[in-house]
Design a protein around this motif. Structure first.
Motif, PDB file in Angstrom:
ATOM      1  N   ASP A 288       0.849  -1.192   0.000  1.00 27.60           N
ATOM      2  CA  ASP A 288       0.000   0.000   0.000  1.00 27.60           C
ATOM      3  C   ASP A 288       0.883   1.239   0.000  1.00 27.60           C
ATOM      4  O   ASP A 288       1.009   1.942   1.006  1.00 27.60           O
ATOM      5  CB  ASP A 288      -0.916  -0.023   1.231  1.00 27.60           C
ATOM      6  N   ALA A 289       1.519   1.520  -1.130  1.00 27.65           N
ATOM      7  CA  ALA A 289       2.378   2.696  -1.248  1.00 27.65           C
ATOM      8  C   ALA A 289       1.543   3.963  -1.247  1.00 27.65           C
ATOM      9  O   ALA A 289       0.494   4.033  -1.891  1.00 27.65           O
ATOM     10  CB  ALA A 289       3.211   2.611  -2.519  1.00 27.65           C
ATOM     11  N   GLN A 290       2.029   4.984  -0.534  1.00 28.51           N
ATOM     12  CA  GLN A 290       1.280   6.236  -0.391  1.00 28.51           C
ATOM     13  C   GLN A 290       2.054   7.395  -1.009  1.00 28.51           C
ATOM     14  O   GLN A 290       2.520   8.294  -0.317  1.00 28.51           O
ATOM     15  CB  GLN A 290       0.997   6.495   1.091  1.00 28.51           C
ATOM     16  N   GLY A 291       2.191   7.354  -2.310  1.00 23.79           N
ATOM     17  CA  GLY A 291       2.798   8.463  -3.012  1.00 23.79           C
ATOM     18  C   GLY A 291       4.292   8.332  -3.183  1.00 23.79           C
ATOM     19  O   GLY A 291       4.936   7.455  -2.608  1.00 23.79           O
ATOM     20  N   PRO A 292       4.896   9.232  -3.954  1.00 22.31           N
ATOM     21  CA  PRO A 292       6.309   9.120  -4.321  1.00 22.31           C
ATOM     22  C   PRO A 292       7.286   9.389  -3.192  1.00 22.31           C
ATOM     23  O   PRO A 292       8.451   9.027  -3.305  1.00 22.31           O
ATOM     24  CB  PRO A 292       6.459  10.165  -5.431  1.00 22.31           C
TER      25      PRO A 292
ATOM     26  N   ILE B 212       6.288   9.197   0.552  1.00 20.55           N
ATOM     27  CA  ILE B 212       5.990   8.307   1.685  1.00 20.55           C
ATOM     28  C   ILE B 212       6.159   6.850   1.294  1.00 20.55           C
ATOM     29  O   ILE B 212       6.680   6.038   2.062  1.00 20.55           O
ATOM     30  CB  ILE B 212       4.569   8.570   2.213  1.00 20.55           C
ATOM     31  N   GLY B 213       5.757   6.481   0.093  1.00 17.46           N
ATOM     32  CA  GLY B 213       5.917   5.112  -0.370  1.00 17.46           C
ATOM     33  C   GLY B 213       5.333   4.105   0.602  1.00 17.46           C
ATOM     34  O   GLY B 213       4.190   4.242   1.067  1.00 17.46           O
ATOM     35  N   LEU B 214       6.136   3.106   0.964  1.00 20.36           N
ATOM     36  CA  LEU B 214       5.699   2.051   1.893  1.00 20.36           C
ATOM     37  C   LEU B 214       6.140   2.322   3.330  1.00 20.36           C
ATOM     38  O   LEU B 214       6.111   1.423   4.169  1.00 20.36           O
ATOM     39  CB  LEU B 214       6.232   0.695   1.435  1.00 20.36           C
ATOM     40  N   HIS B 215       6.534   3.556   3.614  1.00 18.18           N
ATOM     41  CA  HIS B 215       7.018   3.885   4.958  1.00 18.18           C
ATOM     42  C   HIS B 215       5.993   3.551   6.035  1.00 18.18           C
ATOM     43  O   HIS B 215       6.346   3.063   7.111  1.00 18.18           O
ATOM     44  CB  HIS B 215       7.376   5.373   5.032  1.00 18.18           C
ATOM     45  N   LYS B 216       4.716   3.823   5.762  1.00 17.18           N
ATOM     46  CA  LYS B 216       3.678   3.609   6.771  1.00 17.18           C
ATOM     47  C   LYS B 216       2.993   2.254   6.634  1.00 17.18           C
ATOM     48  O   LYS B 216       2.021   1.980   7.353  1.00 17.18           O
ATOM     49  CB  LYS B 216       2.626   4.721   6.668  1.00 17.18           C
ATOM     50  N   ALA B 217       3.468   1.409   5.737  1.00 23.47           N
ATOM     51  CA  ALA B 217       2.787   0.137   5.479  1.00 23.47           C
ATOM     52  C   ALA B 217       2.777  -0.747   6.725  1.00 23.47           C
ATOM     53  O   ALA B 217       3.791  -0.886   7.418  1.00 23.47           O
ATOM     54  CB  ALA B 217       3.464  -0.594   4.324  1.00 23.47           C
TER      55      ALA B 217
ATOM     56  N   ASP C  23       8.789   1.057  -9.726  1.00 25.48           N
ATOM     57  CA  ASP C  23       8.863   2.396  -9.124  1.00 25.48           C
ATOM     58  C   ASP C  23      10.156   2.619  -8.344  1.00 25.48           C
ATOM     59  O   ASP C  23      10.569   3.768  -8.146  1.00 25.48           O
ATOM     60  CB  ASP C  23       7.676   2.627  -8.184  1.00 25.48           C
ATOM     61  N   ASN C  24      10.765   1.544  -7.862  1.00 28.25           N
ATOM     62  CA  ASN C  24      11.988   1.664  -7.058  1.00 28.25           C
ATOM     63  C   ASN C  24      13.191   0.977  -7.692  1.00 28.25           C
ATOM     64  O   ASN C  24      14.280   0.986  -7.111  1.00 28.25           O
ATOM     65  CB  ASN C  24      11.756   1.050  -5.669  1.00 28.25           C
ATOM     66  N   LEU C  25      13.019   0.382  -8.855  1.00 20.65           N
ATOM     67  CA  LEU C  25      14.046  -0.463  -9.454  1.00 20.65           C
ATOM     68  C   LEU C  25      15.278   0.342  -9.855  1.00 20.65           C
ATOM     69  O   LEU C  25      15.172   1.419 -10.453  1.00 20.65           O
ATOM     70  CB  LEU C  25      13.477  -1.170 -10.683  1.00 20.65           C
ATOM     71  N   ALA C  26      16.461  -0.205  -9.533  1.00 24.63           N
ATOM     72  CA  ALA C  26      17.712   0.424  -9.947  1.00 24.63           C
ATOM     73  C   ALA C  26      17.808   0.432 -11.474  1.00 24.63           C
ATOM     74  O   ALA C  26      17.419  -0.541 -12.129  1.00 24.63           O
ATOM     75  CB  ALA C  26      18.899  -0.329  -9.348  1.00 24.63           C
TER      76      ALA C  26
ATOM     77  N   ASP D 186      12.350   1.977  -1.187  1.00 25.26           N
ATOM     78  CA  ASP D 186      11.602   0.796  -0.761  1.00 25.26           C
ATOM     79  C   ASP D 186      12.131  -0.442  -1.482  1.00 25.26           C
ATOM     80  O   ASP D 186      12.285  -0.450  -2.708  1.00 25.26           O
ATOM     81  CB  ASP D 186      10.110   0.966  -1.047  1.00 25.26           C
ATOM     82  N   GLY D 187      12.402  -1.473  -0.711  1.00 26.34           N
ATOM     83  CA  GLY D 187      12.949  -2.697  -1.276  1.00 26.34           C
ATOM     84  C   GLY D 187      14.428  -2.627  -1.570  1.00 26.34           C
ATOM     85  O   GLY D 187      15.001  -3.597  -2.094  1.00 26.34           O
ATOM     86  N   ALA D 188      15.080  -1.514  -1.240  1.00 21.77           N
ATOM     87  CA  ALA D 188      16.519  -1.381  -1.486  1.00 21.77           C
ATOM     88  C   ALA D 188      17.310  -2.042  -0.362  1.00 21.77           C
ATOM     89  O   ALA D 188      16.979  -1.904   0.813  1.00 21.77           O
ATOM     90  CB  ALA D 188      16.904   0.090  -1.605  1.00 21.77           C
ATOM     91  N   MET D 189      18.350  -2.769  -0.739  1.00 26.78           N
ATOM     92  CA  MET D 189      19.229  -3.439   0.214  1.00 26.78           C
ATOM     93  C   MET D 189      20.672  -2.999  -0.007  1.00 26.78           C
ATOM     94  O   MET D 189      21.056  -2.608  -1.106  1.00 26.78           O
ATOM     95  CB  MET D 189      19.137  -4.963   0.043  1.00 26.78           C
TER      96      MET D 189
END
Length: 765
Positions: A123-127, A129-134, A662-665, A617-620
């Motif tokens: 549930d991403a909330q915009g560019p 906030i993203g998944l910060h609040k998920a 949306d987050n892909l390198a 998001d999803g970055a390691m």
């Protein structure tokens, strides 16, 4: 299919800038070491001399004796089984080394799976906030194998169908059995714990087994150079606060110092110390090393660990490594060894007093009573409990013996919440997290594999037994067609390194937040060295997109825009925020209005609308590739068994390019390697081996260790022998090998020659 106007515009940008890629400019081939140096590669033995280290003169006694004692303390504590909670009922105790025993990693194959408890609601909330609040949405069902079963090569890689979202397990490391923490006992290696039900980690017959961590165990070798931030999500801060992993992100963390006859709180932020920050996390984790039920506010604390290891019982403290052998020629601990008897001929307290200045361990007539105490919570992250202490006078008994402290009454009633509350601790016990973190960091700083076959070639430009013509061809693929160096850059072979962060003398990074066009064609800012490469769907583990101890984003990029857009007040220094380049490196796109023309977007220079987006998001964290041959399985979820499977993953353009777009390198795109290029690339990666690591020669020698071979209570164990500085050969032991003993060129069940396509790829073809 219909596309929005904004999406079409993004595609036009994407095509116009050539991000998708097919620019037919012949790269210069890599043939000599000088060719490699043009791309930032170097002999690590030379390069490591330029990496800054923490100034510990404030904490350590002057002289080499203190630094030697710190190193001895660090190695002893890293390998000591008594540090963890789990030594009860005949089970082996859990050391830090229990998950880092083989080339600094974990090669076990049984009871090593986690069902992916890090998953969140998608549930991403915009560019920004993203998944910060998920909210958390843990998967508690196992897919590859059931708890306590063994994995096989046929199980790898875990992903067989690209872009098809199905539940996925994580190949990790088993830790402790789920138990309620009661208390530690001074001088006793076994904590008092009470088994509780575990709804996830139990066999098909209902037997409880050891829990496995939610991410693959990274190696500790080279971590001192490879990690500006530590852990896969970077939550181990480069500034060590002496208490927990979060550094400057926990503004309330304070150590204790003896001054003017009493004990006072003091804030510290030791730069270049992410390894110290990392070290103080696992010993309190209810997955890795400690009894505890965090959701019931029941946890072991650092003063409790200090009490166990430092306080005397019946006149005698615990013997360090009491159940383990240390070789007489151990490169660090040999002169302290009791061999052929187990243990060391010193105590943890003596080593602390030799290493550290007295104001950090000599409390005089004062004692510490905790009303709350700082603890580190495992994923999913929750706010820590702030440190709060009372300083009280010592009792008459305590004045007679500084190590004496009244024990709590033994009781079978449920323990108090946060078991340190109300107890009396010495200053050395209360500060044990400070000693532990700095000591383990000192030890890990010696674990550098800087004599690989590749390093030798870089040094003298001549081929050797592990580096020849095919390896050079593989290096050329690594640098040019394969694009590997774009994330695995520098001598450390990772963009997450201390060097890449370009930190100044005060430790603040100058190259942390980077503006760049991402895989979907849009610009964004992200944390340098942390990438979403499409191993798993983004919401399966948001990694760097996660939250810190107070709910603040872990990511410096997200912190910057949260502060700038007034989404959240960030109550600490945002690392790297004042040093964002005002122009993108490749495309010369303006990132902000650089009013003072200093080349950076300062805190008072908002980012332009084009860059009001965070891609974390999803970055390691990008792992360094040295000794990769010995440290499989691979990726943050341990889902690939061989280096060839890793190469196939990148050649395909990742596993989940469409769900993660949306987050892909941007470099995660199909490559089109030939079979020869794939084989040579794997050969280059194997050439990053160091024979000292393979044969466990100094500084990679170690005490003996007993670890769980399976997850059952009183299950089978693996006995790892003590190895001295001459390594495994004098003992007749074979060198360390690959995961599952598999040839690194094996493809297995990899989706070979499959192309990961997304909406963007379909339009730009």
């Amino acid at each position: 299919m219909k596309y929005s106007f904004q999406f079409i515009i993004a595609i036009l940008f994407y095509v116009a800038t050539g991000v998708s890629a097919q620019v037919n400019v012949a790269p210069e081939p890599i043939v000599t070491p000088e060719d490699a140096r043009k791309h930032g590669l170097e002999d690590l033995r030379k390069a490591k001399l330029e990496v800054p280290q923490a100034d510990l003169s404030r904490f350590l006694r002057p002289g080499e004796n203190a630094r030697n004692a710190l190193l001895q303390l660090g190695k002893a504590l890293f390998w000591a089984e008594e540090v963890g909670s789990g030594g009860n009922a005949g089970r082996p105790g859990q050391a830090c080394a229990s998950c880092h025993f083989s080339a600094g990693a974990d090669s076990r194959v049984q009871n090593q799976l986690n069902p992916n408890i890090t998953r969140v609601v998608n549930d991403a909330q915009g560019p920004i906030i993203g998944l910060h609040k998920a909210e958390g949405d843990p998967d508690n069902t196992f897919q590859v194998r059931k708890p306590n079963q063994k994995v096989r090569f046929s199980d790898f890689p875990f992903v067989r169908e690209i872009n098809q979202i199905v539940d996925l397990d994580v190949m990790s490391s088993q830790g402790v059995l789920r138990s309620e923490f009661i208390r530690t006992v001074s001088g006793n290696p076994n904590d008092r714990c009470r088994p509780v039900d575990d709804p996830v980690f139990k066999t098909i017959h209902g037997a409880k087994v050891r829990r496995a961590e939610p991410r693959h165990t990274p190696k500790v070798i080279n971590a001192a150079l490879e990690s500006f931030f530590s852990f896969w999500d970077g939550r181990a801060n480069p500034f060590f606060n002496g208490i927990n992993p979060f550094g400057v992100q926990d503004p309330d963390a304070q150590i204790l110092v003896a001054k003017n006859g009493t004990i006072v709180k003091e804030r510290i932020d030791i730069p270049f110390s992410s390894l110290a920050s990392q070290a103080v996390g696992p010993p309190l984790s209810d997955f890795e090393m400690s009894c505890g039920v965090p959701e019931a506010d029941n946890m072991r604390t650092w003063p409790e660990v200090g009490k166990k290891l430092l306080r005397k019982r019946n006149g005698a403290p615990i013997v360090p490594l009491a159940g383990q052998l240390i070789a007489m020629d151990d490169s660090v601990l040999g002169n302290l060894s009791n061999y052929p008897a187990p243990g060391l001929n010193t105590t943890y307290s003596k080593l602390i007093k030799k290493a550290f200045r007295p104001q950090y361990w000599r409390g005089g007539n004062a004692r510490v009573v905790f009303t709350d105490t700082e603890v580190e919570i495992t994923l999913p992250a929750r706010p820590d409990v702030s440190l709060d202490v009372r300083i009280v006078a010592a009792t008459p008994e305590e004045l007679i013996d500084e190590d004496f402290v009244i024990e709590p009454a033994t009781s079978n009633t449920p323990p108090l919440t946060q078991n340190s509350r109300g107890q009396r601790f010495t200053l050395s016990e209360a500060n044990f997290s400070l000693f532990f973190g700095l000591a383990l960091q000192a030890y890990q700083q010696t674990l550098i594999s800087d004599n690989t076959w590749f390093d030798q070639w870089m040094r003298n430009a001549t081929f050797n037994e592990g580096f020849g013509k095919e390896e050079v061809k593989g290096l050329d693929v690594f640098v040019n067609k394969g694009r590997c160096i774009n994330c695995h850059g520098g001598p450390e072979l990772t963009n997450a390194s201390v060097r890449k962060a370009q930190a100044g003398d005060n430790g603040s990074p100058n190259n942390l937040i980077e503006p760049m066009r991402m895989g979907d064609g849009h610009f964004a800012i992200y944390d340098n060295g942390f990438y979403n490469i499409g191993v798993t769907p983004t919401f399966f583990d948001i990694g760097r997109g996660g939250r810190g101890p107070t709910g603040v984003p872990l990511s410096s990029s997200r912190q910057r825009l949260f502060q700038e857009k007034e989404i959240m007040n960030i109550p600490f220094q945002i690392l790297g925020s004042a040093r964002i380049s005002s122009i993108t490196e490749d495309e010369k796109e303006s990132v902000c209005k650089d009013n003072n023309n200093d080349g950076f977007c300062g805190l008072d220079e908002p980012l332009l609308d084009t860059f009001q987006r965070v891609a974390v998001d999803g970055a390691m964290k990008t792992p360094g590739l040295r000794i990769a041959d010995l440290t499989g399985p691979y990726f943050h979820d341990g889902s690939a068994a061989t280096l060839r499977q890793v190469v196939e993953f990148y050649d395909n353009g990742g596993n989940f390019c469409e769900p993660n777009i949306d987050n892909l390198a941007p470099d995660i795109r199909p490559i089109g390697l030939t079979d020869d290029e794939k084989q040579n690339l794997v050969k280059f990666l194997i050439a990053l081996n160091d024979d000292r690591v393979r044969f466990e020669k100094a500084p990679f020698d170690h005490p003996s260790l007993t670890i769980a071979n399976n997850g059952r209570v009183n299950g089978t164990v693996i006995k790892i022998p003590a190895v001295g500085q001459s390594g495994r050969q004098p003992l007749g032991l074979e060198p360390l090998g690959t995961f599952l003993g598999i040839n690194q060129q094996e493809v297995g069940n990899s989706p070979v020659n499959s192309i990961c396509t997304s909406r963007l790829d379909a339009i730009t073809e």
